[in-house]
Design an enzyme around this catalytic site. Structure first.
Site, mmCIF file in Angstrom:
data_model
loop_
_atom_site.group_PDB
_atom_site.id
_atom_site.type_symbol
_atom_site.label_atom_id
_atom_site.label_comp_id
_atom_site.label_asym_id
_atom_site.label_seq_id
_atom_site.Cartn_x
_atom_site.Cartn_y
_atom_site.Cartn_z
ATOM 1 N N MET A 306 -44.700 12.078 -0.183
ATOM 2 C CA MET A 306 -43.487 12.868 0.009
ATOM 3 C C MET A 306 -43.614 14.233 -0.660
ATOM 4 O O MET A 306 -43.314 15.254 -0.059
ATOM 5 C CB MET A 306 -42.260 12.137 -0.560
ATOM 6 C CG MET A 306 -41.796 10.949 0.237
ATOM 7 S SD MET A 306 -41.659 11.228 2.000
ATOM 8 C CE MET A 306 -40.316 12.391 2.099
ATOM 9 N N VAL A 382 -40.988 11.549 -7.415
ATOM 10 C CA VAL A 382 -41.818 10.553 -8.103
ATOM 11 C C VAL A 382 -41.390 9.154 -7.661
ATOM 12 O O VAL A 382 -40.500 9.007 -6.827
ATOM 13 C CB VAL A 382 -41.734 10.716 -9.648
ATOM 14 C CG1 VAL A 382 -42.259 12.084 -10.063
ATOM 15 C CG2 VAL A 382 -40.317 10.519 -10.156
ATOM 16 N N LYS A 389 -37.464 8.465 -12.964
ATOM 17 C CA LYS A 389 -36.811 9.646 -12.393
ATOM 18 C C LYS A 389 -35.950 10.355 -13.447
ATOM 19 O O LYS A 389 -35.953 11.581 -13.533
ATOM 20 C CB LYS A 389 -35.966 9.247 -11.177
ATOM 21 C CG LYS A 389 -36.821 9.002 -9.918
ATOM 22 C CD LYS A 389 -35.997 9.090 -8.659
ATOM 23 C CE LYS A 389 -36.741 8.599 -7.425
ATOM 24 N NZ LYS A 389 -37.697 9.541 -6.856
ATOM 25 N N SER A 411 -34.620 7.836 -2.092
ATOM 26 C CA SER A 411 -34.126 7.278 -0.817
ATOM 27 C C SER A 411 -33.017 6.282 -1.054
ATOM 28 O O SER A 411 -32.248 6.003 -0.159
ATOM 29 C CB SER A 411 -35.210 6.530 -0.055
ATOM 30 O OG SER A 411 -36.425 7.119 -0.153
ATOM 31 N N HIS A 432 -32.928 14.688 0.537
ATOM 32 C CA HIS A 432 -33.667 13.532 1.038
ATOM 33 C C HIS A 432 -34.461 13.930 2.281
ATOM 34 O O HIS A 432 -33.918 14.056 3.377
ATOM 35 C CB HIS A 432 -32.665 12.406 1.342
ATOM 36 C CG HIS A 432 -33.323 11.129 1.741
ATOM 37 N ND1 HIS A 432 -32.723 10.196 2.535
ATOM 38 C CD2 HIS A 432 -34.556 10.636 1.464
ATOM 39 C CE1 HIS A 432 -33.548 9.198 2.726
ATOM 40 N NE2 HIS A 432 -34.653 9.437 2.090
ATOM 41 N N ASN A 435 -40.408 11.209 5.897
ATOM 42 C CA ASN A 435 -41.867 11.260 6.024
ATOM 43 C C ASN A 435 -42.290 11.367 7.500
ATOM 44 O O ASN A 435 -41.800 10.586 8.303
ATOM 45 C CB ASN A 435 -42.439 9.973 5.408
ATOM 46 C CG ASN A 435 -43.940 10.007 5.296
ATOM 47 O OD1 ASN A 435 -44.542 11.077 5.313
ATOM 48 N ND2 ASN A 435 -44.551 8.846 5.211
#
Ligand code: COA
Length: 696
Positions: A306, A382, A389, A411, A432, A435
């Site tokens: 990501m 991360v 986080k 997410s 957000h 991918n």
């Protein structure tokens, strides 16, 4: 002499009459503009002083088309067709002087003029098909006459605008204005007058000969690009008709075809998506004049899949990026992968080597938070672990300047819990990405309670700058897209347990209009990835969901999807998916083990269970404040997850079906599948009781 006729101001410059259209924001051809243009032609013809006319627009653009807000209402005369006929019939030359975007009816006005001049960055197009419509005021009869059928085809059938250089090359415009458009256009008109003021009516031109085979080629490629959509196919039929039919007759048939489409369900749905996309940019609690913060340099923490994709998004728009990792090894891998992605783009001819070099020169890979000087926006990407986080967010907050925006790409972690770990929660929100982040258009921006209005405004404008479709969502588990998707996936899995096959479910959903079915998609993503995602969601699952472990069984059997040659399907030597009896056996054994009876599942049941489950989840999200408007959900699904645009998104589609009918079906599936999966959302209950839909 200066006077104003509705939205069109007239001024005589020497012997050139200048008609200046002023109808903000995009000079749409509303009634006042149409009436003003007719009056301008009257004035031109009646005036002995005026020998030619220039039509030019104020503000940011030439006329950007018919006024979409007037669609579906009775239209006052003069109709656009009457305006166009008046321009075409005028006995003095008219020059269209274009800047911004000359689209739809705006381009049709220009095509009815004798001459066309534009600034170098102007764009031209007939985007009607993207709204499920057709050009109805001469776009189809005139464009092939002016530039030939081959060049006209993509313009009319795909609706993608072209730039000035290309337009000049194919003869759509005559001149590119070297300086000030108004001055250049008047000088150009003077030149025409000096040369004898020749009239050049596109309507007098024949359609040049062309190879008819290109029509069938276009039909085929359009059926792939605009799967299920009527307007692009009709556009090809009309282009063919135009080449065999006298001008007037053809123009009447073009108008009739366009008029018929205005009331079509597809056009209503496409216009709904157009409006919803714009509405999604207006954020509750953020006044329209809110000044976004400057973002001149960005940071991404976490160089995984990501983080790398997000970094590329920024590099692609020319922003310096600091990509922070926690080991040299991950940074080296990120460097290699980013170079490989760009290398692929060079191979496909999308970028040159030197463009790639420019982008890579903007990238700093580092282990050191000390390199964040001047960063205005940082995104953490991360691992999905609350503590990890929180630590990263605190590190960022300590290092960055006081007004820097800090965003999380989580997410499913709770946005408010993350916000509560910060000293300046007003600077914090979610961004957000999906991918692959550098490809997927959808961006779910997530607001937390304390996010400052100018941060929300920045995320929206910045999202657009990245070329994304940003939609603001609220606190909810899994946000909107993934959460609704997970309900469709759940039902797809349950349907296998109940007796459906992967190919049946995929067929029903692709026939509905999705580009790919859920099982073919899983094979593409990889069963190992799907199994890991399933493990991560395990805590919130019901007993039946936990036991429905077909994904795990396939992964354990080494059926990892396309990459291993088999998954839900078997892949032949050409890579084509084939139904696999081995999967049937795995499913039969699974059903037997769990004592599940197999029954014949109808296509209708598949469609309803997969899609009504999504609609119901969308309604629950509206109930909870996870989504602000039903239109936002439609934008998320049409821009991000392949919901066919011409069906308007799940919430619009639900209204077309009728919420009462959907509620009845949900009740049925409560009995058949379980209350915990299909209990109708409060919003559906109340709307049905009130006899209203989501959008009423
Ligand atoms: N009729 C009425 N309003 C229109 C319009 C039209 N044809 N085109 C755009 N608008 C409105 C938008 O709804 C928006 O209104 P809002 O500010 O209240 O939300 C405003 O004009 C600005 O549009 P937006 O799309 O946000 O601006 P932009 O600069 O990004 O893009 C255009 C401008 C013209 C390229 C884009 O709006 C567009 O593609 N419009 C449609 C053109 C079209 O399809 N014409 C053919 C119609 S048959």
């Amino acid at each position: 002499m200066t006077d104003v006729i509705d939205a069109v101001a007239l001024e005589l410059k020497g012997d050139i009459l200048v008609a200046r259209v002023d109808n903000p924001p995009v000079n749409a051809l509303s009634h006042a503009v149409r009436a003003g243009l007719v009056a301008a032609v009257d004035r031109l013809e009646q005036s002995d002083d005026a020998r030619a006319m220039v039509i030019i627009c104020a503000g940011r653009t030439f006329m950007a088309g018919a006024d979409i807000r007037e669609f579906g209402k009775p239209m006052k005369d003069p109709q656009l067709g009457q305006v166009i006929d008046r321009l075409d019939a005028c006995d003095k030359p008219i020059v269209a002087a274009m800047h911004g975007t000359a689209l739809g009816g705006g381009l049709e006005v220009a095509l009815a003029c004798s001459y066309r001049i534009a600034v170098a960055d102007a764009r031209f197009g007939l985007p009607e098909v993207t709204l499920g419509l057709l050009p109805g005021s001469g776009g189809i009869v005139r464009t092939p006459r002016l530039i030939g059928v081959e060049a006209a085809l993509p313009l009319i059938t795909e609706g993608r605008p072209i730039g000035a250089d290309h337009a000049r090359k194919i003869g759509l415009i005559d001149e590119i204005a070297p300086g000030d458009l108004r001055g250049d256009a008047v000088a150009y008109a003077d030149h025409i007058v000096a040369g004898g003021a020749k009239l050049r009516r596109t309507s007098d031109l024949p359609v040049p000969d062309y190879d008819r085979a290109i029509l069938d080629q276009a039909r085929k490629s359009l059926s792939r690009k605009f799967k299920g959509q009527d307007a692009p196919q009709q556009a090809v039929d009309l282009i063919e008709m135009v080449s065999d039919t006298p001008f007037r007759d053809a123009a009447d048939r073009e108008f009739a075809a366009c008029k018929a489409l205005v009331a079509s369900p597809q056009s209503k749905a496409l216009r709904h998506v157009f409006a919803a996309e714009r509405a999604a940019l207006k954020i509750d609690g953020v006044p329209r004049d809110t000044q976004p913060r400057d973002v001149r340099k960005v940071a991404v923490v976490g160089p995984g899949t990501m983080g790398r994709g997000i970094a590329i998004c920024f590099l692609d728009v020319g922003l310096p990026v600091v990509l922070i990792g926690n080991s040299q090894e991950t940074l080296d891998k990120a460097d290699t992968v980013i170079r490989k992605i760009y290398g692929g783009q060079v191979k496909r001819g999308r970028l040159t080597e030197s463009q790639v070099d420019d982008r890579l020169a903007l990238l700093t890979l580092t282990l050191d938070y000390g390199r964040l000087d001047g960063v205005d926006l940082a995104i953490e990407a991360v691992t999905e672990d609350m503590d990890v986080k929180k630590t990263v967010l605190s590190n960022l907050e300590e290092t960055l300047h006081d007004r820097a925006i800090i965003a999380t790409n989580t997410s499913f972690l709770d946005i408010e819990t993350l916000a509560s770990s910060l000293a300046r929660p007003e600077n914090f929100a979610g961004m957000h990405f999906f991918n692959p982040a550098n490809v997927m258009k959808l961006l779910e921006n997530v607001r937390a309670t304390k996010t400052a209005p100018d941060v929300l405004a920045t995320m929206t404008t910045f999202g657009r700058k990245l070329g994304k479709t940003p939609v603001m969502v609220g606190r909810s588990e899994g946000f909107v897209a993934n959460r609704m998707l997970s309900k469709r996936s759940r039902e797809a899995q349950f349907l296998l347990e109940d007796g459906a096959t992967p190919q049946q479910v995929d067929r029903v959903l692709t026939e509905f209009g999705f580009p790919i079915g859920p099982f073919a998609l899983a094979d593409l993503a990889g069963m190992d990835i799907m199994a890991a995602a399933r493990q991560a969601r395990m805590h919130g699952m019901t007993q039946r969901e936990r036991e429905c472990d077909i994904v795990d069984q396939l992964a354990a059997a080494g059926r990892l999807g396309r990459k291993s040659g088999s998954g839900y399907y078997r892949y032949d030597d050409e890579g084509k998916a084939q139904p696999d009896p081995a999967v049937e056996e795995i499913l039969a054994a699974h059903r037997a083990r769990r004592g599940l009876p197999q029954r014949d599942i109808t296509d209708q049941e598949i469609l309803e269970r997969c899609l009504y489950a999504m609609v119901n989840e969308g309604a629950l999200l509206l109930d909870e404040g996870g989504a602000a408007r039903p239109g936002d959900i439609d934008v998320i699904w049409t821009s991000g997850f392949g919901w066919p645009r011409h069906l308007g998104g799940p919430m619009f589609w639900a209204d077309q079906i009728g919420l009462a009918k959907i509620k009845d079906a949900l009740d049925t599936y409560c009995d058949l599948v379980g209350d915990q999966y299909f209990t109708p959302a409060n919003l559906i209950e109340t709307r049905v009781a009130e006899g209203r839909g989501f959008f009423d």
